[in-house]
Motif scaffolding. Structure first.
Motif, PDB file in Angstrom:
ATOM      1  N   ILE A 191       6.399  -0.742  -4.146  1.00  0.00           N
ATOM      2  CA  ILE A 191       6.088  -1.532  -5.343  1.00  0.00           C
ATOM      3  C   ILE A 191       6.112  -0.644  -6.585  1.00  0.00           C
ATOM      4  CG2 ILE A 191       4.275  -2.852  -6.507  1.00  0.00           C
ATOM      5  CD1 ILE A 191       3.414  -3.846  -3.706  1.00  0.00           C
ATOM      6  N   TYR A 249      -3.769  -3.894  -5.956  1.00  0.00           N
ATOM      7  CA  TYR A 249      -3.162  -5.175  -5.587  1.00  0.00           C
ATOM      8  C   TYR A 249      -3.598  -6.314  -6.510  1.00  0.00           C
ATOM      9  CZ  TYR A 249      -0.830  -3.371  -1.471  1.00  0.00           C
ATOM     10  OH  TYR A 249       0.024  -2.689  -0.633  1.00  0.00           O
ATOM     11  N   HIS A 252      -1.221  -5.764  -9.259  1.00  0.00           N
ATOM     12  CA  HIS A 252       0.097  -6.219  -8.791  1.00  0.00           C
ATOM     13  C   HIS A 252       0.207  -7.734  -8.901  1.00  0.00           C
ATOM     14  CE1 HIS A 252       2.533  -7.975  -5.472  1.00  0.00           C
ATOM     15  NE2 HIS A 252       3.419  -7.082  -5.862  1.00  0.00           N
ATOM     16  N   LEU A 277       0.760  -0.567 -13.758  1.00  0.00           N
ATOM     17  CA  LEU A 277       0.875  -0.724 -12.309  1.00  0.00           C
ATOM     18  C   LEU A 277       1.336   0.570 -11.643  1.00  0.00           C
ATOM     19  CD1 LEU A 277       0.631  -2.766  -9.988  1.00  0.00           C
ATOM     20  CD2 LEU A 277       3.046  -3.340 -10.355  1.00  0.00           C
TER      21      LEU A 277
END
Length: 288
Positions: A191, A249, A252, A277
């Motif tokens: 990610i 998260y 995210h 992020l």
């Protein structure tokens, strides 16, 4: 039904709405993920009634939003997850009354040192000493392709499963924690790489305008599949890693919501969120 974007912004139907009278920490800042998590728990998926008060400089609706009569902004202020934001004097009696209530909520949270009003520690806590496996994982993430990493982790999992009959429950739980940590860290790294690539790829765009149509198809983050399947198993991980994973998260999720409608968001805000992020991912990978 409401979809939460960050700590003071949500989508209701086709409307992107900024909460009136408050400012929550940006999603890429220290308490940004916490504010978003709280608002999501309060309003996410709920029927929210919003009364438009104004439009901001970008034409976005600014509104007072409530759930069953409970003012959402007031709840955020009471938890110290937002501060009062006001431009000029409130023009109507109702808005002046609301502003006074917001001031009271903020003053109470400040007095109790909640959220953004909490004192900041001068030094960060010392993280626990990593195990050999945890120390090795960041090096694998940096040096091995993602598919190769997952294959190696799969082999480790098979070996640990084969040994389960010969180990005590405590050792078995530790082994499960190592495999879970390694798999989650691989997902975080993937990610992070995607966010960094999109941050770099939007550098040349006009920053105070929304993302142009030619770039819309290029934006999007990998799904948090591993985390979604294992969110209830974070107790297997060291506390510091688990806490940073939850924050990562949450961020995210907020950035992914922004990327679903990039044509409604200024490029500089989107890039700031992507950069935040990547920094959050770095914090997770460093502590591991």
């Amino acid at each position: 039904m409401a979809t939460v974007i960050d700590g003071d912004e949500l989508r209701v139907g086709d409307s992107l709405i900024r909460l009136f009278g408050i400012a929550a920490p940006d999603i890429s800042s220290n308490l940004g993920p916490d504010a978003r998590l709280y608002l999501d728990a309060l309003a996410g998926g709920q029927r929210v009634t919003c009364t438009e008060v104004d439009r901001n400089a970008h034409g976005q609706m600014v509104a007072i939003c409530a759930i069953d009569g409970t003012d959402v902004a007031s709840e955020l202020l009471a938890q110290g997850l937002a501060s009062v934001y006001r431009v000029g004097a409130a023009p109507t009696a109702a808005e002046r009354e609301l502003a006074a209530r917001y001031d009271t909520e903020e003053a109470d949270a400040r007095a109790r040192k909640l959220g953004v009003w909490a004192p900041r520690d001068a030094t960060a806590p010392t993280p626990p000493q990593p195990t050999p496996l945890q120390s090795a994982v960041p090096k694998w993430i940096e040096q091995a392709p993602l598919l190769g990493l997952i294959a190696v982790l799969g082999l480790i999992a098979l070996v640990l499963l084969a040994r389960r009959r010969d180990v005590t429950p405590d050792v078995e739980g530790a082994a499960d924690g190592h495999v879970l940590a390694a798999t989650l860290l691989a997902e975080v790294a993937a990610i992070r790489d995607s966010a960094q690539e999109q941050y770099d790829g939007t550098r040349s765009l006009v920053q105070d305008l929304p993302i142009p149509g030619s770039h819309l198809g290029l934006l999007g983050l990998p799904r948090a599949t591993v985390y979604g399947a294992n969110a209830d198993r974070l107790d297997l991980l060291p506390g510091e890693i688990a806490t940073r994973l939850v924050r990562f998260y949450a961020m995210h999720d907020g950035v992914a919501q922004l990327l679903q409608h990039p044509e409604t968001v200024r490029c500089e805000l989107l890039r700031s969120s992507l950069h935040g992020l990547t920094r959050s991912a770095d914090e997770v990978l460093q502590v591991s």
